[in-house]
Design an enzyme around this catalytic site. Structure first.
Site, PDB file in Angstrom:
ATOM      1  NE  ARG A  57      -0.201   1.724   3.440  1.00  8.78           N
ATOM      2  CZ  ARG A  57       0.803   2.592   3.544  1.00  8.78           C
ATOM      3  NH1 ARG A  57       2.055   2.171   3.739  1.00  8.78           N
ATOM      4  NH2 ARG A  57       0.595   3.876   3.485  1.00  8.78           N
ATOM      5  CB  ALA A  59       0.241   6.729  -4.048  1.00 14.38           C
ATOM      6  NE  ARG A 100      -6.347   0.664  -1.892  1.00 13.03           N
ATOM      7  CZ  ARG A 100      -5.673   1.282  -0.906  1.00 13.03           C
ATOM      8  NH1 ARG A 100      -4.373   1.066  -0.749  1.00 13.03           N
ATOM      9  NH2 ARG A 100      -6.289   2.115  -0.088  1.00 13.03           N
ATOM     10  CD  GLN A 207      -3.495   2.813   6.636  1.00 18.12           C
ATOM     11  OE1 GLN A 207      -4.099   3.223   7.633  1.00 18.12           O
ATOM     12  NE2 GLN A 207      -4.108   2.565   5.500  1.00 18.12           N
ATOM     13  CG  ASP A 248      -3.185   8.017  -1.925  1.00 17.23           C
ATOM     14  OD1 ASP A 248      -3.118   8.567  -0.800  1.00 17.23           O
ATOM     15  OD2 ASP A 248      -2.848   6.843  -2.137  1.00 17.23           O
TER      16      ASP A 248
HETATM   17  O1  MRU Z   1      -4.742   3.190   1.958  1.00 15.16           O
HETATM   18  P1  MRU Z   1      -3.268   3.438   1.899  1.00 15.16           P
HETATM   19  O2  MRU Z   1      -2.537   2.942   3.100  1.00 15.16           O
HETATM   20  O3  MRU Z   1      -2.665   2.921   0.602  1.00 15.16           O
HETATM   21  O4  MRU Z   1      -3.122   5.021   1.874  1.00 15.16           O
HETATM   22  C1  MRU Z   1      -1.851   5.574   1.728  1.00 15.16           C
HETATM   23  C2  MRU Z   1      -1.793   7.044   1.849  1.00 15.16           C
HETATM   24  O5  MRU Z   1      -2.780   7.724   1.977  1.00 15.16           O
HETATM   25  C3  MRU Z   1      -0.430   7.668   1.713  1.00 15.16           C
HETATM   26  O6  MRU Z   1      -0.338   8.837   2.477  1.00 15.16           O
HETATM   27  C4  MRU Z   1      -0.190   8.018   0.238  1.00 15.16           C
HETATM   28  O7  MRU Z   1      -0.401   6.894  -0.572  1.00 15.16           O
HETATM   29  C5  MRU Z   1       1.166   8.548   0.004  1.00 15.16           C
HETATM   30  S1  MRU Z   1       2.417   7.318   0.164  1.00 15.16           S
HETATM   31  C6  MRU Z   1       3.911   8.004  -0.217  1.00 15.16           C
END
Ligand code: MRU
Length: 357
Positions: A57, A59, A100, A207, A248
């Site tokens: 996970r 982005a 996703r 997270q 993202d």
């Molecule tokens: O649902 P996730 O854990 O994939 O969400 C991730 C985020 O919101 C991060 O802040 C984003 O992807 C930036 S990662 C460098």
């Protein structure tokens, strides 16, 4: 950055000296912080599930995993021609694109893989397989370089002794190595600056608690965990000098989608006159979208809220709404930091110029 970062994603060849065949090695992020476990993936369905279930996970990490997934999916293909192999690669990309919806890095990486497949239609299948893998590895290596550059630019904003608040995980685990929002913290520390981080727990999937706290502690950086609803009080107590978050998807006007709760944090930062920075590589910008209103927001299953991590915390059958991301309006963002530099408002112009070449 000389710290020993975890390789969140890598391609491992079966035999020394040959890139193919091989497999994708991923940190299983659902097992952290309890266990550092790696997944070995050779096929499309387990990779799709790993993305959907957040085993991989963040982005940039999703984009890299998907690119490697296309290469892995066709590596054992018996297609007789390059054109047939290219068609298989495109089908693999179409499938992964359904995993996703919000992080544009996924679609950006898959577009590159589709382009590579089309451009190689006239090659013999074995050559096209190698081209696809090399393209995916280029995406991975470019991400490492972009995160390092984001770290260099962002570290200029950090002064010795300051405290950063971050949300979700935009660290090494969310990218190939160093992260986006956390890269400046790692770099500034290397420059001898002493920094502290407050990490939002980040409901519902934690997270911040599970991943950000884990990776910062592993790197020897002082981190304090707070529940998301404590941010206002922590800011009021003047414990935070600046907020740094990832993204993202960033629209052409600078509106930035990130983990649910980021928008609220930006409002709080504004109210407390604390600078709010978004850090992301150019693969996170979606210039086809004029504003953040068009960014697709993923909705997750109710179970993640009513019985997260296996413990029921809400009545059965309660109605739930579970958007996984929100969009922070550009007006609340002090600057956007990408590998090309620090972009300041008005973002429309700054983004266009930074991404022009
Ligand atoms: O649902 P996730 O854990 O994939 O969400 C991730 C985020 O919101 C991060 O802040 C984003 O992807 C930036 S990662 C460098």
């Amino acid at each position: 950055m000389s710290m020993n970062p975890i390789k969140t994603i890598e391609w491992v060849a079966d035999r020394k000296g040959h890139l193919l065949p091989g497999y994708i090695r991923l940190v299983d992020q659902t097992r952290l912080p309890g266990k550092l476990v790696f997944l070995e993936i050779r096929k499309l369905p387990p990779l799709w599930r790993a993305i959907k279930n957040l085993q991989v996970r963040g982005a940039p990490a999703i984009g890299i995993a998907a690119a490697l997934g296309v290469a892995a999916a066709v590596q054992n293909s018996r297609a007789a021609t390059g054109a047939a192999l290219a068609a298989q690669a495109e089908r693999a990309a179409d499938y992964l694109a359904t995993s996703r919806p919000t992080a544009v890095n996924l679609f950006w990486a898959l577009t590159r893989m589709r382009r590579c497949a089309r451009a190689g239609q006239r090659l013999v299948p074995s050559e096209l397989k190698m081209r696809l893998l090399r393209e995916a590895l280029a995406i991975l290596n470019e991400d490492i370089a972009m995160c390092r550059a984001i770290g260099r630019h962002g570290a200029r904003l950090l002064k010795n002794g300051q405290t950063v608040l971050t949300h979700c995980n935009a660290g090494g685990l969310a990218t190939s190595q160093f992260g986006t929002a956390l890269a400046p913290v790692y770099l500034a520390r290397e420059q001898g600056k002493r920094l502290k981080v407050y990490a939002d727990e980040t409901r519902p999937l934690l997270q911040g608690a599970r991943l950000t706290a884990w990776e910062l502690m592993r790197a020897g950086i002082e981190v304090t965990l707070i529940c998301d609803n404590m941010a206002a009080q922590v800011m009021k107590e003047r414990r935070i000098d600046l907020v740094m978050v990832g993204a993202d998807r960033i629209a052409a006007n600078g509106d930035s989608a990130n983990k649910i709760g980021t928008y609220g944090l930006a409002m709080l930062a504004k109210a407390h006159r604390i600078p709010f920075y978004v850090l992301a590589p150019s693969s996170t910008f979606d210039l086809k979208l004029a504003t953040g209103a068009a960014i697709p927001i993923e909705e997750r299953g109710a179970d993640e809220i009513t019985q997260g991590f296996g413990k029921r915390t809400a009545p059965e059958n309660v109605k739930v709404y579970a958007p996984a991301f929100d969009v922070t309006p550009a007006r609340l963002i002090t600057a956007i930091i990408c590998e090309r530099g620090i972009l300041k408002p008005p973002f429309g112009r700054a983004i266009k110029m930074a991404l022009a070449n």
